[in-house]
Design an enzyme around this catalytic site. Structure first.
Site: not given
Ligand code: GLN
Length: 471
Positions: A79, A154, A178
């Protein structure tokens, strides 16, 4: 079955057994990436020279008869919020578009010691804020199971790369879901480790009291291989520690009733409950449990993560890092223009929300109260784990949605994280494992464990893999 379908374990055995050269494996994956990327768009940067150089080192070691590691020569994707020295690290943001990492993240250092092979850096929602990878400043990644749909987020690029066989495994980060949610959307396995069990040093922070790095893999066995390498105390991250897991022999599974009450897709609900029945037939005792403060989880999460993010992201000011707007008139104008142009809409929204929640006069009403409720949610989990070994629950209340379907409605996007967020608020570990299909799409359950119970999650995860209703 071709090379690209193999797991870490299978491929590593072939490389070590001299059945195939690590360089040939890397070339094969680079070829697949070349073919598939125009449709999938999982990678922000592909690193062929590096991959081939790393693979060559593995082959040389093997030629010399040296012992190589359990992941040597197996290609992976990372990532783009995890630093790899000398390579770009954008966090999916224009503000870091040309930022070159000055050092390795601890997880990368650990993987380097094991002769890993990096294929490239993967796409993500900007600063990991999002659930669909549509918030990337650069491109939209497609779900390999259905190209019209999102891969989740994400860490959508990482999950899509593994699902499309563009990579054997990948690293992601999980702040509110995410890793688990994109893994579930793409039909692969994702682990959100216990908070503190994997070093965050070299991870571009979103909300540091939640962020954890973890593996995305094809199997539970592979997930354990990577976790065992990256875990452990690191002097560069004061919140990290090593701990032996708790040993308990009973097999009781808690099913939180709040997860099945409202907002869940009918088919996901039926299939998940059917699967829980199957586990009960296998001799597991099933117990209904409750997370009474679940209704506050989403609000609490967004107040705290936005607060942490607004403070964290203050460092991106056009002076110290990355993008800087050259047309600015003076220092203040530089700050304003750089941040106005450099950050995308969702990131700006969260900075504003967080700054508001932390501001004088509102701090007590929002941030402080949210922290208190976070503590209650943590206690709810601790209470449940007095009686059960695992909690079993869906990962997502909905199937992967269509690209563009939720981009105009941030609230409905936030709601999609309702099942993953409580886990991050408490800091416990959870493993997302596919168990069934609906059409060509995949659905997963998450097994939530007590603090540092990753080993038990892997054991149980393997059982779930064996009980799934497809090959
Ligand atoms: N969708 C969640 C957010 O936008 C989780 C994102 C994540 O785990 N980085 O905060």
């Amino acid at each position: 079955m071709g090379i690209i379908d193999l797991t870490i374990k299978e491929l590593n055995q072939k490389i070590r057994g001299k059945e195939i050269k690590a360089v040939t494996v890397a070339e094969e994956f680079l070829e697949v990436i070349k073919k598939k990327e125009k449709n999938i768009k999982a990678f922000l940067e592909i690193t062929p020279d590096l991959a081939l150089e790393q693979a060559k080192k593995v082959d040389e070691k093997i030629e010399k008869g040296e012992e190589v590691s359990e992941i040597a020569g197996v290609p992976m994707a990372c990532k783009d919020n995890i630093l790899f020295e000398g390579k770009k690290c954008t966090a999916g943001s224009k503000i870091l578009e040309n930022y070159i990492a000055k050092y390795d993240a601890t997880v990368i250092k650990k993987l380097k010691e094991k002769n890993f092979v990096l294929l490239g850096k993967t796409n993500m929602d900007e600063f990991a804020m999002g659930s669909s990878t549509e918030n990337s400043a650069f491109q939209i990644t497609k779900n390999p199971l259905d190209l019209k749909r999102v891969p989740g987020g994400s860490s959508g690029g990482s999950a899509a790369a593994v699902s499309a066989n563009e990579s054997v495994y990948a690293l992601g980060s999980d702040t509110g879901g995410s890793i688990r949610q994109p893994a579930a959307f793409c039909g692969v396995v994702g682990l959100k480790p216990t908070y503190g069990s994997v070093s965050r040093f070299g991870l571009i922070a979103y909300a540091p009291s939640f962020d954890q790095i973890g593996p995305i893999t094809k199997t539970v066995e592979d997930s354990k291989i990577i976790y065992d390498i990256i875990k452990g105390r690191d002097d560069f991250d004061s919140t990290s520690f090593s701990k032996k897991e708790n040993k308990k022999e009973k097999k009781t599974i808690g099913v939180p009733k709040e997860f099945f009450e409202k907002g869940i897709d009918k088919e996901i609900k039926e299939k998940t409950l059917g699967f829980i029945n199957k586990l009960s037939e296998q001799g597991y005792s099933i117990k209904e449990v409750s997370l009474p403060n679940m209704e506050y989880a989403l609000s609490v999460y967004y107040i705290i993560v936005c607060s942490e993010a607004s403070s964290n992201l203050a460092r991106f000011d056009g002076i110290r890092y990355g993008f800087s707007e050259k047309k600015a008139k003076n220092l203040k104008d530089t700050y304003l223009k750089t941040r106005g142009i450099g950050f995308g809409e969702e990131v700006r929204r969260r900075i504003l929300l967080g700054t508001y929640a932390l501001s004088a006069g509102y701090y007590d009403a929002y941030y402080l109260r949210a922290q208190k409720i976070r503590n209650l949610i943590k206690k709810d989990f601790e209470e449940i784990f007095k009686d059960v070994d695992f909690i079993l629950a869906p990962v997502s209340p909905i199937l992967p949605f269509k690209i563009g379907e939720k981009t105009d409605d941030p609230l409905s996007m936030y709601l999609a994280d309702i099942y993953t967020i409580p886990v991050n608020l408490a800091g416990v570990p959870a493993l997302s494992v596919p168990f069934s299909k609906i059409g060509k799409l995949s659905i997963s359950v998450q097994i939530i464990g007590n603090y540092f119970d990753e080993e038990k999650l892997f054991e149980f995860g393997k059982i779930i893999e064996n009980l799934r209703d497809y090959d």
